[in-house]
Design a protein around this motif. Structure first.
Motif, PDB file in Angstrom:
ATOM      1  N   THR A   1      74.966  64.653  24.281  1.00 46.12           N
ATOM      2  CA  THR A   1      74.902  63.436  25.087  1.00 46.12           C
ATOM      3  C   THR A   1      74.620  62.214  24.223  1.00 46.12           C
ATOM      4  N   VAL A   2      73.732  62.356  23.256  1.00 48.06           N
ATOM      5  CA  VAL A   2      73.442  61.251  22.338  1.00 48.06           C
ATOM      6  C   VAL A   2      74.706  60.888  21.557  1.00 48.06           C
ATOM      7  N   PHE A   3      75.452  61.892  21.095  1.00 49.29           N
ATOM      8  CA  PHE A   3      76.690  61.597  20.373  1.00 49.29           C
ATOM      9  C   PHE A   3      77.710  60.926  21.285  1.00 49.29           C
ATOM     10  N   TYR A   4      77.792  61.337  22.549  1.00 43.31           N
ATOM     11  CA  TYR A   4      78.747  60.736  23.488  1.00 43.31           C
ATOM     12  C   TYR A   4      78.512  59.239  23.610  1.00 43.31           C
ATOM     13  N   PHE A   5      77.257  58.846  23.828  1.00 42.41           N
ATOM     14  CA  PHE A   5      76.961  57.428  23.986  1.00 42.41           C
ATOM     15  C   PHE A   5      77.012  56.695  22.648  1.00 42.41           C
ATOM     16  N   ALA A   6      76.604  57.340  21.569  1.00 45.25           N
ATOM     17  CA  ALA A   6      76.668  56.701  20.251  1.00 45.25           C
ATOM     18  C   ALA A   6      78.110  56.460  19.840  1.00 45.25           C
ATOM     19  N   TYR A   7      79.015  57.294  20.267  1.00 45.65           N
ATOM     20  CA  TYR A   7      80.427  57.119  19.934  1.00 45.65           C
ATOM     21  C   TYR A   7      80.938  55.785  20.455  1.00 45.65           C
ATOM     22  N   PHE A   8      80.563  55.426  21.668  1.00 46.04           N
ATOM     23  CA  PHE A   8      81.044  54.188  22.267  1.00 46.04           C
ATOM     24  C   PHE A   8      80.221  52.972  21.870  1.00 46.04           C
ATOM     25  N   ILE A   9      78.917  53.134  21.708  1.00 49.03           N
ATOM     26  CA  ILE A   9      78.034  51.991  21.473  1.00 49.03           C
ATOM     27  C   ILE A   9      77.870  51.678  19.990  1.00 49.03           C
ATOM     28  N   ILE A  10      77.846  52.696  19.137  1.00 52.05           N
ATOM     29  CA  ILE A  10      77.552  52.489  17.720  1.00 52.05           C
ATOM     30  C   ILE A  10      78.765  52.769  16.833  1.00 52.05           C
ATOM     31  N   ILE A  11      79.377  53.931  16.985  1.00 60.58           N
ATOM     32  CA  ILE A  11      80.417  54.370  16.050  1.00 60.58           C
ATOM     33  C   ILE A  11      81.691  53.545  16.167  1.00 60.58           C
ATOM     34  N   THR A  12      82.172  53.295  17.379  1.00 59.73           N
ATOM     35  CA  THR A  12      83.418  52.545  17.549  1.00 59.73           C
ATOM     36  C   THR A  12      83.316  51.116  17.015  1.00 59.73           C
ATOM     37  N   PRO A  13      82.267  50.338  17.348  1.00 60.44           N
ATOM     38  CA  PRO A  13      82.188  48.993  16.758  1.00 60.44           C
ATOM     39  C   PRO A  13      81.984  49.016  15.245  1.00 60.44           C
ATOM     40  N   ALA A  14      81.168  49.946  14.750  1.00 57.09           N
ATOM     41  CA  ALA A  14      80.930  50.023  13.309  1.00 57.09           C
ATOM     42  C   ALA A  14      82.208  50.392  12.568  1.00 57.09           C
ATOM     43  N   LEU A  15      82.986  51.265  13.137  1.00 61.93           N
ATOM     44  CA  LEU A  15      84.248  51.654  12.519  1.00 61.93           C
ATOM     45  C   LEU A  15      85.214  50.475  12.465  1.00 61.93           C
ATOM     46  N   GLY A  16      85.238  49.660  13.512  1.00 63.19           N
ATOM     47  CA  GLY A  16      86.081  48.470  13.504  1.00 63.19           C
ATOM     48  C   GLY A  16      85.659  47.467  12.445  1.00 63.19           C
ATOM     49  N   VAL A  17      84.361  47.281  12.275  1.00 58.41           N
ATOM     50  CA  VAL A  17      83.858  46.353  11.256  1.00 58.41           C
ATOM     51  C   VAL A  17      84.178  46.882   9.859  1.00 58.41           C
ATOM     52  N   ILE A  18      83.979  48.165   9.642  1.00 57.99           N
ATOM     53  CA  ILE A  18      84.258  48.759   8.331  1.00 57.99           C
ATOM     54  C   ILE A  18      85.747  48.656   8.001  1.00 57.99           C
ATOM     55  N   GLU A  19      86.602  48.947   8.971  1.00 57.16           N
ATOM     56  CA  GLU A  19      88.043  48.864   8.727  1.00 57.16           C
ATOM     57  C   GLU A  19      88.490  47.430   8.483  1.00 57.16           C
ATOM     58  N   LYS A  20      87.908  46.485   9.203  1.00 52.47           N
ATOM     59  CA  LYS A  20      88.256  45.079   8.986  1.00 52.47           C
ATOM     60  C   LYS A  20      87.820  44.640   7.587  1.00 52.47           C
ATOM     61  N   MET A  21      86.655  45.101   7.157  1.00 52.68           N
ATOM     62  CA  MET A  21      86.172  44.775   5.824  1.00 52.68           C
ATOM     63  C   MET A  21      87.066  45.384   4.755  1.00 52.68           C
ATOM     64  N   LEU A  22      87.523  46.606   4.968  1.00 54.12           N
ATOM     65  CA  LEU A  22      88.400  47.248   4.002  1.00 54.12           C
ATOM     66  C   LEU A  22      89.786  46.591   3.939  1.00 54.12           C
ATOM     67  N   LEU A  23      90.252  46.074   5.070  1.00 52.90           N
ATOM     68  CA  LEU A  23      91.555  45.405   5.078  1.00 52.90           C
ATOM     69  C   LEU A  23      91.509  44.061   4.345  1.00 52.90           C
ATOM     70  N   THR A  24      90.386  43.392   4.375  1.00 56.16           N
ATOM     71  CA  THR A  24      90.274  42.090   3.719  1.00 56.16           C
ATOM     72  C   THR A  24      89.805  42.223   2.271  1.00 56.16           C
ATOM     73  N   TYR A  25      89.465  43.413   1.836  1.00 51.94           N
ATOM     74  CA  TYR A  25      88.994  43.629   0.473  1.00 51.94           C
ATOM     75  C   TYR A  25      90.162  43.541  -0.498  1.00 51.94           C
ATOM     76  N   LYS A  26      90.019  42.700  -1.488  1.00 50.20           N
ATOM     77  CA  LYS A  26      91.069  42.511  -2.489  1.00 50.20           C
ATOM     78  C   LYS A  26      90.663  43.228  -3.766  1.00 50.20           C
ATOM     79  N   VAL A  27      91.600  43.990  -4.316  1.00 51.68           N
ATOM     80  CA  VAL A  27      91.333  44.732  -5.552  1.00 51.68           C
ATOM     81  C   VAL A  27      91.692  43.892  -6.744  1.00 51.68           C
TER      82      VAL A  27
END
Length: 88
Positions: free
Chosen positions: A62-88
């Protein structure tokens, strides 16, 4: 039980990734299948008697179910956005 359904209403607002398709998001796909597995675990636990090992498994799932929507999904979006804007 109502909160498990209402949490689905906030899903369009917590998806912060610029890429909407999961075909280009490897981590998102893996987390989705972990979520599906968690869904089946919660369904199985719901049919079991409220005894010691099943209670703890249900609480963790149950904790994972709610964490998936409240914590993991937004954090994953922020991480992916950061990786897309990262220049090598």
């Amino acid at each position: 039980m109502l909160s498990s359904l209402l949490i689905l209403l906030i899903l369009p607002y917590v998806g912060l990734s610029e890429t909407r398709s999961s075909s280009f998001r490897l981590l998102r796909r893996k987390l989705f299948w972990i979520f599906v597995l968690n869904f089946f675990i919660l369904g199985w636990i719901g049919g079991c008697a409220p005894e010691s090992p099943y209670l703890e498994i249900g609480q963790v799932a149950t904790v994972f179910y709610f964490a998936y929507f409240i914590i993991i999904t937004p954090a994953l979006g922020v991480i992916e956005k950061m990786l897309l804007t990262y220049k090598v």
